[in-house]
Design an enzyme around this catalytic site. Structure first.
Site, mmCIF file in Angstrom:
data_model
loop_
_atom_site.group_PDB
_atom_site.id
_atom_site.type_symbol
_atom_site.label_atom_id
_atom_site.label_comp_id
_atom_site.label_asym_id
_atom_site.label_seq_id
_atom_site.Cartn_x
_atom_site.Cartn_y
_atom_site.Cartn_z
ATOM 1 C CB ALA A 52 42.672 47.075 -15.018
ATOM 2 C CB CYS A 53 45.500 46.257 -10.306
ATOM 3 S SG CYS A 53 46.239 45.278 -11.595
ATOM 4 C CE1 TYR A 54 46.662 48.682 -6.353
ATOM 5 C CE2 TYR A 54 47.170 49.805 -8.405
ATOM 6 C CZ TYR A 54 47.574 49.060 -7.327
ATOM 7 O OH TYR A 54 48.869 48.683 -7.210
#
Lengths: 438, 438
Positions: free
Chosen positions: A369-371
């Site tokens: 979900a970090c990018y």
């Protein structure tokens, strides 16, 4: 949806009942100010001391090397802000003038590393180089030498220990050895500011052995939330101040030996303490369990493939044994062998598979979900094609997962793929014409 | 020691059972990643939204104005770091060159304000002026004009709402009005960088009405730990970015609308949410309760004084009615009227009264724990003499305190003073000679 349908342990782990109870007890009993002489304050101090011991035991360091932070992001931000100050003070004291300090990070770091560093570069405070990822999915740590030779003022090198999307483990130990040798040859006798090594181990703790002495880093970040603990972080600093220079990110009343001011989150420390004890005691059992589950997953994802002539499962990572990947996670893509045989191929490529599975009550990570909105740098480096990237999922298991859960997932997965690709309602007419067996 | 012997609610408040239970439930149910579609992630997001609503309702602002922080210290650090960047960007964009930005803070701020600002001054990044405290114990907010006229590049003025040692309430509203007028007359039409107003309200919430619209500040810091909530903080920012410029202290995956990255501490937000609801619903009852208790305390501390010719209790603060002080706290000193009549006067002056009371099972604040080794700036400004400073205690009551507790405290206090001053064992011989009635 219950936890048997949850395959996103890489994003967050549940908090075990014992940990919840430890937090509950601490909320009831340790609410005093740690500088207060009340029993509530004394107990709070004891809880913090115990927590520091548990974390240090897990990482194999002394309690004085541990600083509690609110989260892993704060830990990472602390390191880079501190290193920038370290350089500024070094240049002030030595009279060395000129260029900005040089930071080296890998291109697959967590945003709390990448964004922090990019913001500093944007403000023209530092110069940044990125270590690339090899096709195998691991960071090319040895290429750091090229950067050290190109820039004369490198202050920090940061490479994550285990990658969140693939579980691939980076050879941080070799990196640290290389830097140590470089410092010895080039940075002693006031010849320059020694280079520090940082690793973000948020995704590694509880999923592999992590021993800071053996790895040989100066800083290591951990996160409670990813290791069956609560929302809190800790930062390992090799002998803070005495050996490793460190400047606080948050100033104030001088808690955490002056390295991190602010009221300590005592209940969450109580929870992290127990989570560390559990991770330490259960590591063999956990790793075995994860290994059994993911091996079975790899096997049945292939054997249960209903259209072997049409699809292939591509596992993104090295699963050839040895500890090249944390055993709880498998990153995989649906590879289309023959698009012509898939009537609804456009619909398939337009489908968000994680979303589709969630409609069936199954939770799985599409990707990190970090990018958001950006292509995953690690999967691109591993040569996952554009089409495959769209059809990629991150399957991860936890302590609670059992073989039956894995089997149910695989059945549901192929059932869904079948449904999308050969949706009988939509293709009944065409199907009849072409004689597809759906 | 049980809570009926605890009179240090100003240092930390217990966490009420309902709040503990809310945290417990959240630990069990809201552990998912907030970006995840699992029910655990969805519930986590709902809990955060509800928490933001509760805080904003308490402060009378919109939920978008609230950013969760790990503690009040982080909130304060965020404000000053942000304002420094704001100035740097302002000078870059406008081409205005030259001096450092100018910060104005009061001399009685919490260390997370003072230390942060002093560190910046030390690094030659800013210039600082201090607002002094009047003899009444309140900050001389109107004197800010002198500083504004002396420096042309003031960026922020920060004055705490209620003081932790005395409970004295500062007139932040007048300060904000003055700054607003100053900005209007001097800083519009690109004539300069507008001045922002910050107040640290950690010691004010739950002990007085706090309405950000009415006070008119740009930033306001709150702490869960001081208001019957858990270890977590929140920062009010008046329309972040749209109206008030704000830069994160912690960068990363962009949580909290990009203003504070890092995994949200969902269970603690659940607890703070309920603590805010309780503070809002119970504020009248709480204030009345505190008022009754401290009024009784003021009264019986005098009436129960066993040696009115020898001692006097000096209350450090204005207790003449109106809301000049938060009603839960009384800062008081033992004033010696006639040292000659106290046989053990040297021992008395050498005694740590809070420590002595803790040996009797009573917990009370000696002074703020925030200035270890330094004289309290507010008490010095209020003219508390050196001798009196040594014999000063901070008595504070909470929701749990009852009239009987206050009476037991006062009895124990005078009993202890009597014991120290007229210790019969030590002075029996001298006493007999002088005919003291002990």
């Amino acid at each position: 949806m219950d936890s048997s349908c949850y395959f996103d342990f890489q994003a967050a782990t549940p908090v075990p009942t014992d940990v919840v109870n430890a937090i509950y007890l601490s909320l009831k009993e340790d609410w005093g100010d740690t500088s207060s002489k009340s029993k509530y304050g004394v107990k709070a101090k004891e809880t913090i001391d115990r927590g520091r011991k548990s974390v240090s035991k897990l990482l194999n360091c002394t309690p004085e090397d541990i600083v509690f932070t609110s989260c892993a992001s704060e830990g990472n931000n602390t390191v880079f802000n501190s290193v920038l100050k370290y350089w500024n003070n070094y240049t002030k004291t030595t009279g060395v003038k000129g260029e900005n300090p040089h930071f080296v990070i890998s291109e697959i770091e967590h945003p709390s590393v990448i964004e922090t560093v990019l913001k500093m570069e944007n403000e023209k405070l530092i110069t940044v180089s990125f270590l690339s990822v090899q096709q195998s999915g691991v960071v090319d740590v040895l290429s750091v030498e090229d950067h050290l030779n190109m820039y004369k003022n490198t202050v920090i090198v940061s490479v994550m220990l285990a990658n969140n999307e693939t579980g691939m483990i980076n050879d941080v130990k070799s990196l640290a050895t290389l830097i140590k040798r470089f410092n010895l040859n080039n940075r002693t006798n006031k010849k320059g500011c020694p280079i520090l090594v940082h690793t973000d181990a948020a995704q590694a703790i509880g999923k592999m052995h992590v021993d800071v002495q053996s790895i040989g880093v100066d800083f290591l970040t951990i996160s409670g939330k990813k290791m069956y603990g609560p929302s809190i972080g800790a930062l390992y600093i090799k002998s803070p101040i005495k050996i490793t220079p460190i400047y606080p990110l948050i100033y104030g009343a001088g808690q955490e030996a002056g390295l991190r001011s602010g009221a300590e989150n005592v209940p969450m420390i109580a929870g992290l303490s127990l989570a560390c004890d559990m991770a330490m005691q259960g590591i063999y059992r956990d790793l075995d369990h994860y290994d059994t589950l993911t091996k079975h997953f790899l096997h049945i994802m292939e054997t249960k493939n209903p259209h072997k002539d049409v699809f292939e499962i591509q596992f993104n990572g090295e699963f050839t044994g040895g500890q090249k990947v944390t055993p709880n996670v498998v990153n995989f893509s649906l590879k289309l062998l023959d698009k012509m045989q898939i009537p609804m191929v456009d619909e398939l490529l337009a489908t968000d598979l994680a979303q589709k599975l969630s409609e069936r009550g199954i939770c799985i990570g599409k990707r990190s979900a970090c990018y958001p909105g950006r292509p995953s740098p690690i999967l691109s480096a591993m040569g996952v094609t554009r089409d495959c990237l769209k059809l990629t999922l991150r399957f991860s298991v936890g302590r609670e997962t059992c073989i039956g859960d894995v089997e149910r997932f695989v059945d549901a997965y192929w059932d869904m793929i079948n449904d999308i690709c050969f949706n009988t309602k939509q293709i009944s007419y065409i199907g009849r014409i072409f004689g597809w067996n759906v």
